[in-house]
Design a protein around this motif. Sequence first.
Motif, PDB file in Angstrom:
ATOM      1  N   THR A 316     -39.179  33.358  -9.146  1.00  0.00           N
ATOM      2  CA  THR A 316     -40.441  32.987  -8.708  1.00  0.00           C
ATOM      3  C   THR A 316     -40.465  31.386  -9.214  1.00  0.00           C
ATOM      4  O   THR A 316     -41.063  30.675  -8.369  1.00  0.00           O
ATOM      5  CB  THR A 316     -41.479  33.748  -9.674  1.00  0.00           C
ATOM      6  OG1 THR A 316     -41.313  35.108  -9.267  1.00  0.00           O
ATOM      7  CG2 THR A 316     -42.693  33.107  -9.428  1.00  0.00           C
ATOM      8  N   MET A 317     -39.904  31.148 -10.243  1.00  0.00           N
ATOM      9  CA  MET A 317     -39.968  29.693 -10.642  1.00  0.00           C
ATOM     10  C   MET A 317     -39.088  28.732  -9.788  1.00  0.00           C
ATOM     11  O   MET A 317     -39.553  27.789  -9.448  1.00  0.00           O
ATOM     12  CB  MET A 317     -39.312  29.681 -12.109  1.00  0.00           C
ATOM     13  CG  MET A 317     -40.266  30.322 -12.944  1.00  0.00           C
ATOM     14  SD  MET A 317     -41.975  29.504 -13.108  1.00  0.00           S
ATOM     15  CE  MET A 317     -41.555  27.696 -13.627  1.00  0.00           C
ATOM     16  N   VAL A 395     -52.910  44.732 -10.566  1.00  0.00           N
ATOM     17  CA  VAL A 395     -52.742  44.658  -9.303  1.00  0.00           C
ATOM     18  C   VAL A 395     -51.479  44.618  -8.788  1.00  0.00           C
ATOM     19  O   VAL A 395     -50.529  44.470  -9.461  1.00  0.00           O
ATOM     20  CB  VAL A 395     -53.463  42.931  -9.218  1.00  0.00           C
ATOM     21  CG1 VAL A 395     -52.050  41.989 -10.002  1.00  0.00           C
ATOM     22  CG2 VAL A 395     -53.701  42.530  -7.938  1.00  0.00           C
ATOM     23  N   ASN A 396     -51.345  44.852  -7.598  1.00  0.00           N
ATOM     24  CA  ASN A 396     -49.910  44.857  -6.916  1.00  0.00           C
ATOM     25  C   ASN A 396     -49.230  43.784  -7.366  1.00  0.00           C
ATOM     26  O   ASN A 396     -49.645  42.504  -6.871  1.00  0.00           O
ATOM     27  CB  ASN A 396     -50.246  44.791  -5.327  1.00  0.00           C
ATOM     28  CG  ASN A 396     -48.669  45.078  -4.481  1.00  0.00           C
ATOM     29  OD1 ASN A 396     -48.134  44.110  -4.564  1.00  0.00           O
ATOM     30  ND2 ASN A 396     -48.427  46.242  -4.233  1.00  0.00           N
ATOM     31  N   PRO A 397     -48.026  43.888  -7.798  1.00  0.00           N
ATOM     32  CA  PRO A 397     -47.359  42.522  -8.405  1.00  0.00           C
ATOM     33  C   PRO A 397     -46.890  41.939  -7.064  1.00  0.00           C
ATOM     34  O   PRO A 397     -46.807  40.507  -7.302  1.00  0.00           O
ATOM     35  CB  PRO A 397     -46.158  43.353  -8.807  1.00  0.00           C
ATOM     36  CG  PRO A 397     -45.828  44.662  -8.426  1.00  0.00           C
ATOM     37  CD  PRO A 397     -47.260  44.962  -8.123  1.00  0.00           C
ATOM     38  N   ILE A 398     -46.693  42.176  -5.920  1.00  0.00           N
ATOM     39  CA  ILE A 398     -46.071  41.196  -4.678  1.00  0.00           C
ATOM     40  C   ILE A 398     -47.248  40.398  -4.224  1.00  0.00           C
ATOM     41  O   ILE A 398     -47.211  39.377  -4.025  1.00  0.00           O
ATOM     42  CB  ILE A 398     -45.857  42.100  -3.436  1.00  0.00           C
ATOM     43  CG1 ILE A 398     -44.631  43.049  -3.949  1.00  0.00           C
ATOM     44  CG2 ILE A 398     -45.589  41.166  -2.436  1.00  0.00           C
ATOM     45  CD1 ILE A 398     -43.335  42.389  -4.373  1.00  0.00           C
ATOM     46  N   TYR A 400     -49.887  39.652  -6.369  1.00  0.00           N
ATOM     47  CA  TYR A 400     -50.139  38.837  -7.636  1.00  0.00           C
ATOM     48  C   TYR A 400     -48.946  37.500  -7.352  1.00  0.00           C
ATOM     49  O   TYR A 400     -49.539  36.331  -7.539  1.00  0.00           O
ATOM     50  CB  TYR A 400     -50.004  39.474  -8.835  1.00  0.00           C
ATOM     51  CG  TYR A 400     -49.679  38.484 -10.139  1.00  0.00           C
ATOM     52  CD1 TYR A 400     -51.059  37.964 -10.512  1.00  0.00           C
ATOM     53  CD2 TYR A 400     -48.512  38.351 -10.616  1.00  0.00           C
ATOM     54  CE1 TYR A 400     -50.801  36.986 -11.558  1.00  0.00           C
ATOM     55  CE2 TYR A 400     -48.626  37.126 -11.704  1.00  0.00           C
ATOM     56  CZ  TYR A 400     -49.781  36.603 -12.262  1.00  0.00           C
ATOM     57  OH  TYR A 400     -49.550  35.975 -13.394  1.00  0.00           O
ATOM     58  N   LEU A 401     -47.897  37.745  -7.209  1.00  0.00           N
ATOM     59  CA  LEU A 401     -46.871  36.727  -7.372  1.00  0.00           C
ATOM     60  C   LEU A 401     -47.024  35.908  -6.087  1.00  0.00           C
ATOM     61  O   LEU A 401     -47.014  34.625  -6.131  1.00  0.00           O
ATOM     62  CB  LEU A 401     -45.440  37.327  -7.267  1.00  0.00           C
ATOM     63  CG  LEU A 401     -45.039  37.982  -8.557  1.00  0.00           C
ATOM     64  CD1 LEU A 401     -43.602  38.793  -8.532  1.00  0.00           C
ATOM     65  CD2 LEU A 401     -45.005  37.135  -9.680  1.00  0.00           C
ATOM     66  N   THR A 402     -47.205  36.564  -5.016  1.00  0.00           N
ATOM     67  CA  THR A 402     -47.653  35.714  -3.420  1.00  0.00           C
ATOM     68  C   THR A 402     -48.575  34.518  -3.896  1.00  0.00           C
ATOM     69  O   THR A 402     -48.462  33.545  -3.531  1.00  0.00           O
ATOM     70  CB  THR A 402     -47.891  36.530  -2.534  1.00  0.00           C
ATOM     71  OG1 THR A 402     -46.631  37.360  -2.304  1.00  0.00           O
ATOM     72  CG2 THR A 402     -48.069  35.723  -1.132  1.00  0.00           C
ATOM     73  N   ILE A 403     -50.038  35.101  -4.267  1.00  0.00           N
ATOM     74  CA  ILE A 403     -51.130  34.129  -4.190  1.00  0.00           C
ATOM     75  C   ILE A 403     -50.745  33.029  -5.134  1.00  0.00           C
ATOM     76  O   ILE A 403     -51.211  32.075  -5.131  1.00  0.00           O
ATOM     77  CB  ILE A 403     -52.162  34.954  -4.745  1.00  0.00           C
ATOM     78  CG1 ILE A 403     -52.559  35.824  -3.598  1.00  0.00           C
ATOM     79  CG2 ILE A 403     -53.528  34.019  -4.886  1.00  0.00           C
ATOM     80  CD1 ILE A 403     -52.856  35.552  -2.341  1.00  0.00           C
ATOM     81  N   THR A 404     -50.219  33.415  -6.566  1.00  0.00           N
ATOM     82  CA  THR A 404     -49.751  32.505  -7.612  1.00  0.00           C
ATOM     83  C   THR A 404     -49.122  31.523  -7.299  1.00  0.00           C
ATOM     84  O   THR A 404     -49.339  30.141  -7.501  1.00  0.00           O
ATOM     85  CB  THR A 404     -49.299  33.297  -8.823  1.00  0.00           C
ATOM     86  OG1 THR A 404     -50.227  34.289  -9.334  1.00  0.00           O
ATOM     87  CG2 THR A 404     -49.207  32.114 -10.021  1.00  0.00           C
ATOM     88  N   ILE A 405     -48.051  31.989  -6.486  1.00  0.00           N
ATOM     89  CA  ILE A 405     -47.002  30.870  -5.907  1.00  0.00           C
ATOM     90  C   ILE A 405     -47.584  29.918  -5.004  1.00  0.00           C
ATOM     91  O   ILE A 405     -47.143  28.666  -4.998  1.00  0.00           O
ATOM     92  CB  ILE A 405     -45.577  31.753  -5.609  1.00  0.00           C
ATOM     93  CG1 ILE A 405     -44.941  32.303  -6.825  1.00  0.00           C
ATOM     94  CG2 ILE A 405     -44.667  30.513  -4.785  1.00  0.00           C
ATOM     95  CD1 ILE A 405     -43.869  33.084  -6.124  1.00  0.00           C
ATOM     96  N   LEU A 406     -48.187  30.435  -3.994  1.00  0.00           N
ATOM     97  CA  LEU A 406     -48.944  29.798  -3.059  1.00  0.00           C
ATOM     98  C   LEU A 406     -49.810  28.626  -3.471  1.00  0.00           C
ATOM     99  O   LEU A 406     -50.036  27.573  -2.947  1.00  0.00           O
ATOM    100  CB  LEU A 406     -49.386  30.660  -1.872  1.00  0.00           C
ATOM    101  CG  LEU A 406     -48.609  31.468  -0.815  1.00  0.00           C
ATOM    102  CD1 LEU A 406     -49.308  32.316  -0.171  1.00  0.00           C
ATOM    103  CD2 LEU A 406     -47.476  30.530  -0.313  1.00  0.00           C
ATOM    104  N   VAL A 407     -50.654  29.050  -4.455  1.00  0.00           N
ATOM    105  CA  VAL A 407     -51.475  27.947  -5.169  1.00  0.00           C
ATOM    106  C   VAL A 407     -51.090  27.250  -6.134  1.00  0.00           C
ATOM    107  O   VAL A 407     -51.206  26.101  -5.911  1.00  0.00           O
ATOM    108  CB  VAL A 407     -52.756  28.642  -5.484  1.00  0.00           C
ATOM    109  CG1 VAL A 407     -53.595  27.813  -6.144  1.00  0.00           C
ATOM    110  CG2 VAL A 407     -53.429  29.558  -4.238  1.00  0.00           C
TER     111      VAL A 407
END
Length: 493
Positions: A316-317, A395-398, A400-407
Amino acid sequence: MDVEVPADSPVVQNGVILEKEVLMKDAKDDRRTNWRLITIAGIVSCLNAVENSVVGIGEWPYMKEIDEDATAQFFGFATSASKCGHAVFALIFSIWSYKTQSVRIPLLASRFIAIIACMIYLSIEYVETDKRYVLMSVYVLLGIANSGGTVLRGYITLCSSNEDRPRAFATLGLSFIFSIIVGPTIQLIFTEFPYPGYEILPGIRFHLYSAPIWISFILTILTVFVIYVFMEDITREKSKKLRQSDSQASFSMEKLRTAYQKMKKSNLDWKLIGVCFFVKVAVTFSHATLSTIGSILYMVQFGWDGKTTVQVGSITMVIFGIMSSTVLLLYIFCHLGKIIPQHKMFLFCTIAFGLVYIITYPYEFSSTPVARYNETTRAGCDPREYSWCFTALAVNPIWYLTITILVAGPAIPTMSTSLDTVYSRILGNIDQSIAHGAMTVVDDVLYMITPIFTTTLFTLYGVGPLWIIKTLVFAIIALTWMLNFKKIEQHLY
């Protein structure tokens, strides 16, 4: 020789020209951007940041692994203690740099503290009980060591002109983002060496949690070499050049600069400076929350074990770092800071980040129950520690990770660079070392408060209330920025 006062000069006081344009014209040569020194500062900043990022993701899993008594709240307290040390010494290093007119000495001192921290971290197996306290002491020392990098922000202002300031700060920001790619990649490489790993020396082991600190130790030595050999104290160089010039011309120029600096100091817009300090919460609050709650969220809500947490966190990082680097490269090579007004950019990113917490809130229609506790992996929601385990949703982890990374990928570096640019231009042509040091202290105060606040609220109530509070904070920050939009704009044009 004397500096003549133009007859049509609109502002003359006690025989000294106070017209900003005249003074800026006279001082033009002293404000040229020194890209070589900025590049060296970026390299030092990058090495410092890598030293810190290689440890970050594995901190909570490692503490939980070696000490069963470690809790999320204690981890939050340890993180806050680290930031407390960072806050105090950020100001100390800034004042030290200002008084000695040197960046090299404070930076070298901070690197030697980092070496001590690495040695303690690697020797933790010698401690029989309460290892969490030893890790906390390491975090504090690393926090103090990393605070030495604060002087680089003031150094950047001395090395760059007003026109090149956004690109200069983007260079510093890019070095930090690069470390976010390199650090997690190093952690990802060593995830195939599970704890307890291999004993390479009596009491000293090599595993996925200790391997990064070996890299950090080596990089610290390299940083000392770069600082000592390549970095220059630019203020001393300017003083040397000034002394070599005509003495009376030097006196006249110094008199003009002193008068203008005094005028600027007396006319500083303290309200806008206060606004910059307040909205700094946006950048720090977002990053501090994600860095504190990230690994805890993975293990408690999603039920991932330590190895999976480090792997997913590292990947992710790395993605986050690539996206952030792209944005900062646009600042450096495409002059994004000139194309898009930075005060508007900051507002847009603040609103976008606030929306992240709304979108990733654990609504009933899009979430599932949190993972149950697993005694073997020590992952999942333990009802002995969290009273909400049987009622909370995740929340669904995928998602959560997708939205967080994109923003977060583009928003965090953009917010930091744009705010640094606006803050620097509001301060004007003064020595900004202490001013940026003070901003770092505010930054660190939030880093002290946020981990305790975040982990305590998470322990008591889970993610839901925490996400609501953070949404409100970003809304308040965006509103504050909008109310001062016109005044900020006056300092940028």
